[in-house]
Design a protein around this motif. Structure first.
Motif, PDB file in Angstrom:
ATOM      1  N   ARG A  76     -29.667 -26.052 -12.769  1.00  0.00           N
ATOM      2  CA  ARG A  76     -28.539 -26.825 -13.281  1.00  0.00           C
ATOM      3  C   ARG A  76     -28.360 -26.750 -14.844  1.00  0.00           C
ATOM      4  N   ALA A  77     -29.169 -26.285 -15.170  1.00  0.00           N
ATOM      5  CA  ALA A  77     -28.989 -25.977 -16.601  1.00  0.00           C
ATOM      6  C   ALA A  77     -28.490 -24.495 -17.229  1.00  0.00           C
ATOM      7  N   ALA A  78     -28.702 -23.818 -15.699  1.00  0.00           N
ATOM      8  CA  ALA A  78     -28.040 -22.070 -16.639  1.00  0.00           C
ATOM      9  C   ALA A  78     -26.816 -22.913 -15.656  1.00  0.00           C
ATOM     10  N   VAL A  79     -25.591 -23.890 -14.821  1.00  0.00           N
ATOM     11  CA  VAL A  79     -24.962 -23.983 -14.564  1.00  0.00           C
ATOM     12  C   VAL A  79     -24.265 -24.418 -16.000  1.00  0.00           C
ATOM     13  N   ILE A  80     -24.906 -25.311 -16.308  1.00  0.00           N
ATOM     14  CA  ILE A  80     -24.178 -25.465 -18.118  1.00  0.00           C
ATOM     15  C   ILE A  80     -23.696 -24.976 -18.652  1.00  0.00           C
ATOM     16  N   MET A  81     -24.258 -24.530 -19.143  1.00  0.00           N
ATOM     17  CA  MET A  81     -24.735 -23.271 -19.897  1.00  0.00           C
ATOM     18  C   MET A  81     -22.993 -22.575 -19.530  1.00  0.00           C
ATOM     19  N   ALA A  82     -23.508 -22.051 -18.228  1.00  0.00           N
ATOM     20  CA  ALA A  82     -21.916 -21.139 -17.703  1.00  0.00           C
ATOM     21  C   ALA A  82     -20.883 -21.613 -18.069  1.00  0.00           C
ATOM     22  N   LYS A  83     -20.784 -23.193 -17.771  1.00  0.00           N
ATOM     23  CA  LYS A  83     -19.543 -24.252 -18.436  1.00  0.00           C
ATOM     24  C   LYS A  83     -18.959 -23.645 -19.171  1.00  0.00           C
ATOM     25  N   ALA A  84     -20.214 -23.831 -20.342  1.00  0.00           N
ATOM     26  CA  ALA A  84     -19.476 -23.841 -21.728  1.00  0.00           C
ATOM     27  C   ALA A  84     -19.586 -22.725 -22.825  1.00  0.00           C
ATOM     28  N   GLU A  85     -19.643 -22.065 -21.597  1.00  0.00           N
ATOM     29  CA  GLU A  85     -19.613 -20.141 -21.608  1.00  0.00           C
ATOM     30  C   GLU A  85     -20.389 -19.412 -23.220  1.00  0.00           C
ATOM     31  N   CYS A  86     -22.257 -20.050 -22.545  1.00  0.00           N
ATOM     32  CA  CYS A  86     -22.805 -19.491 -24.223  1.00  0.00           C
ATOM     33  C   CYS A  86     -24.058 -18.812 -22.256  1.00  0.00           C
ATOM     34  N   SER A  87     -24.581 -18.261 -23.532  1.00  0.00           N
ATOM     35  CA  SER A  87     -26.080 -17.827 -22.896  1.00  0.00           C
ATOM     36  C   SER A  87     -27.071 -17.921 -24.178  1.00  0.00           C
ATOM     37  N   THR A  88     -28.055 -17.866 -23.903  1.00  0.00           N
ATOM     38  CA  THR A  88     -29.237 -17.681 -25.005  1.00  0.00           C
ATOM     39  C   THR A  88     -29.467 -16.383 -25.458  1.00  0.00           C
ATOM     40  N   ALA A  89     -28.416 -15.703 -25.681  1.00  0.00           N
ATOM     41  CA  ALA A  89     -28.261 -14.486 -26.505  1.00  0.00           C
ATOM     42  C   ALA A  89     -27.685 -15.398 -27.841  1.00  0.00           C
ATOM     43  N   ASP A  90     -26.869 -16.243 -27.673  1.00  0.00           N
ATOM     44  CA  ASP A  90     -26.600 -17.389 -28.580  1.00  0.00           C
ATOM     45  C   ASP A  90     -27.209 -17.795 -29.548  1.00  0.00           C
TER      46      ASP A  90
END
Length: 496
Positions: free
Chosen positions: A328-342
């Motif tokens: 679920r958290a990964a889906v929210i990251m995708a919505k926010a267009e961010c990743s752990t690299a940020d």
């Protein structure tokens, strides 16, 4: 971090709006406080400039007109539920909150224990403890069919069974240590019983997130979703508000789903309903006080990534293969267009581990400087990183030993030969104690210790899951820590 929220405007605007809502009600107002009234660290992280105690500072503008009614769920007492950000149980946090309210001059005389059952030994014992402490305890009982059986709920066998709280002020703020404590039911029960006694009373809700007048997928609102993935909360458009007023606003699914029942209960209790939507019920003015949208977006993206790492670590600690929360958290990251690299501290920490073959840690200071720590025979990576950060802030040469091996070795001997520890390396708490002792004779150590206050809010990443000691130190210093979801060594039993 750039400021993005106007705290003073919020204090003024929010207090004025609550006064106006009480005037609209025309009688006693029970105001349900969603989220945390004290120590709202989530709000302070996603709205830079919103201090953790901003909401209580706002209520101080109304202190002489209100009283605070805390409630706590009997089931949370039975489960010994812990507030994750502070590491203390709900019952202890309730006492802490009452002390804090009273220290600021607020009236707090009553406590409600919700979903009370005589068979719940923990709830019975806590009620006795509160009574012995001089508080007036009121039991609100489990209502069969709640929340769907409105006929039973709004009756002498429902709300009518609950022990009435004889509040003395016309503005009653209902709060709790955490979600699921029964704040809404407490408010409605009180409104019902007030009307039974001929007193006009109404209900309103103060919920900071999601911010109703920000876009549905604004990072601030997505960060709220990330913070509540364990509750299945999802931000949605309030279709009741859109239909009634032609305005698109954001709420969360549980409030929207429950609104028809809540509206029915309010109509049954008071004879009329002033609200046409969940958004109408709210009094939140936070959205009007964002002064720098870009700063709040950036801060919220970081919070979303932190929540993703937290979900990963929680799953690793549980030892199960269930990845529901991190998915679920990964889906929210995708919505926010961010990743752990940020997250700026991730790559440097991983680089230390790759280079040394042992755990590493990295911290980003407020000026953007990245400071790292590696595993050594004397120090763990978190302790080494902490020392390096303090040296940098104090302008001390990194090659200078603030703690000499001669000072550290006796502590290691004490740990391994007398206290039963298998790990000779110093934890962060042991390093700080040793540094404090050294400060008696060392000017450099004194200067380094003085910089501890400048670590608050700094981001940290470690390549392994932290133990409770290091986690507690970072929490006490108000630092934002994430970790890779793995332990350095595989073992079944882990000693703190």
């Amino acid at each position: 971090m750039d400021l993005g929220f106007d705290r003073q405007k919020y204090i003024r605007l929010q207090s004025e709006h609550i006064i106006a809502r009480r005037g609209d009600i025309g009688g006693k107002l029970y105001l349900e406080m969603g989220g945390k009234l004290f120590d709202d660290f989530h709000a302070s992280r996603v709205l830079p400039g919103f201090d953790p105690d901003t909401k209580i500072a706002m209520l101080e503008q109304l202190r002489d007109e209100l009283e605070i009614l805390p409630c706590i769920g009997a089931k949370d007492l039975q489960r010994k539920k812990v507030r994750a950000d502070l590491g203390i149980s709900y019952d202890e946090d309730l006492l802490r909150l009452i002390d804090a309210f009273r220290e600021r001059g607020f009236l707090v005389e009553h406590v409600v224990i919700t979903q009370f059952e005589d068979t719940n030994a923990e709830a019975v014992e806590f009620a006795e403890r509160l009574t012995n402490l001089g508080l007036k305890v009121h039991r609100h009982f489990v209502i069969e069919g709640y929340p769907s059986n409105v006929d039973r709920i709004v009756s002498p066998d429902g709300f009518g069974r609950n022990e009435f709280v004889d509040t003395s002020r016309d503005l009653v703020v209902v709060t709790a240590p955490g979600p699921g404590s029964g704040k809404l039911a407490t408010c409605l029960s009180q409104v019902y019983q007030e009307h039974q006694r001929g007193v006009k009373a109404g209900y309103a809700k103060f919920e900071t997130f999601p911010i109703w007048n920000l876009p549905l997928e604004h990072p601030v609102n997505l960060a709220y979703e990330a913070a509540t993935i364990d509750l299945d909360d999802v931000n949605v458009i309030d279709h009741f508000h859109l239909s009634a007023h032609g305005e698109s606003t954001v709420n969360y699914n549980r409030d929207v789903e429950a609104f028809p029942l809540l509206k029915s209960m309010l109509e049954r209790v008071t004879g009329t309903v002033p609200y046409q939507s969940p958004t109408d019920m709210g009094v939140n003015m936070a959205g009007y006080c964002i002064s720098d949208d870009a700063a709040c977006r950036a801060a919220s993206v970081q919070e979303i990534i932190r929540r993703y790492y937290k979900a990963l670590v929680d799953e690793a600690r549980s030892g199960t293969e269930d990845t529901t929360l991190s998915d679920r958290a990964a889906v929210i990251m995708a919505k926010a267009e961010c990743s752990t690299a940020d997250r700026a501290v991730v790559a440097p920490a991983l680089a230390i581990e790759e280079k040394t073959g042992q755990p590493g840690a990295a911290m980003q200071l407020h000026d953007g400087t990245i400071v790292t720590g590696k595993t050594t025979p004397l120090l763990g990576p978190s302790a080494g990183m902490l020392i390096n950060a303090l040296k940098h802030l104090a302008g001390i040469d990194r090659e200078l030993h603030l703690l000499s091996p001669e000072a550290i070795e006796p502590i290691q001997t004490l740990k391994t030969e007398h206290l039963g520890s298998r790990n000779p390396r110093l934890h962060t708490d042991e390093v700080l104690i040793a540094l404090s002792v050294s400060a008696a004779a060392s000017e450099e150590a004194r200067r380094a210790l003085a910089e501890l206050q400048n670590l608050a809010g700094c981001d940290v990443h470690t390549t392994t899951i932290l133990g409770s000691v290091d986690s507690g130190i970072f929490r006490s210093l108000n630092m934002q820590v994430t970790s890779e979801p793995k332990y350095w060594k595989k073992q079944l039993y882990r000693k703190s």
